[in-house]
Design an enzyme around this catalytic site. Structure first.
Site, PDB file in Angstrom:
ATOM      1  CD  GLU A  43       8.013 -51.255 -29.031  1.00  0.00           C
ATOM      2  OE1 GLU A  43       6.910 -50.746 -29.285  1.00  0.00           O
ATOM      3  OE2 GLU A  43       8.939 -50.634 -28.464  1.00  0.00           O
ATOM      4  CE  LYS A 132       5.648 -45.994 -25.995  1.00  0.00           C
ATOM      5  NZ  LYS A 132       5.298 -46.778 -27.214  1.00  0.00           N
TER       6      LYS A 132
END
Length: 212
Positions: A43, A132
């Site tokens: 990421e 998340k």
């Protein structure tokens, strides 16, 4: 690779390193070290210097061997920039429905940041593919386990306060993925350009997960 296949890739990755503001001069060295340790998804945060180029560079070098996502996607402008760069999944610390809808329109997996059970459900109903829990370290693995009680069918990623010692605890509690920042992307190793040391750090993390 379609959206469903990318989601499977992410779930198989288990650990997603979060590359935030890593110097472009050593960025690919860091990614190479992570890959050598077994990392298959990264990421790259949009607040990094020249984030779009970093996303493109990783994609060009690794192709389908590495899933490349954009993190810290705060609004639709960030999303547009990330998608133009070729980001294959989108992660945010917040729930912005324009980001979720925009990613859905492009058939790209999107993982917004949430904390409360209400936000978890709101995110999924808005079209998120996963949520998340952030900052996960504030409440710990027990919180994830409690969330999974009534919301067991919702896939969860945990980021914030994750380290080599507790990553397995979050996965045991029900998280599908952990996002790892500075505890994995160690500044001391980068400063020393100790790429083999960074690879060994990654291997240490995966060793903790081998029994899961």
């Amino acid at each position: 690779m379609n959206k469903e296949e990318m989601i499977v890739r992410l779930l198989q990755a288990k650990i997603i390193p979060v590359l935030r503001k890593v110097s472009p001069a050593v960025f690919m060295d860091v990614v190479d070290a992570l890959s050598a340790g077994g990392v298959t998804a990264v990421e790259i945060t949009m607040d990094s210097e020249d984030a779009s180029s970093l996303i493109r560079n990783v994609k060009e070098r690794y192709g389908e061997k590495m899933a490349v996502g954009a993190g810290t996607v705060m609004d639709h402008a960030d999303l547009s920039e990330a998608l133009k760069a070729g980001a294959e999944f989108i992660v945010s610390p917040i729930l912005d429905e324009s980001v979720v809808k925009g990613a859905n329109a492009e058939q790209v997996p999107v993982i917004p940041g949430v904390l409360s059970p209400t936000e978890v459900v709101q995110a999924i109903r808005s079209g998120a593919d996963m949520v998340k829990i952030f900052p996960a370290g504030t409440l710990g693995p027990a919180y994830v386990k409690n969330i999974k009680g009534p919301l067991g069918d919702i896939p969860i990623m945990c980021t914030g306060g994750i380290d080599a010692e507790n990553a397995a605890d979050y996965l045991k509690a029900g998280a599908k993925i952990v996002g790892a920042g500075s505890s994995l992307i160690r500044k001391d190793l980068i400063a020393e350009q100790d790429w083999s040391g960074l690879t060994k750090e990654v291997e240490k993390w995966f060793l903790q997960l081998n029994h899961l």
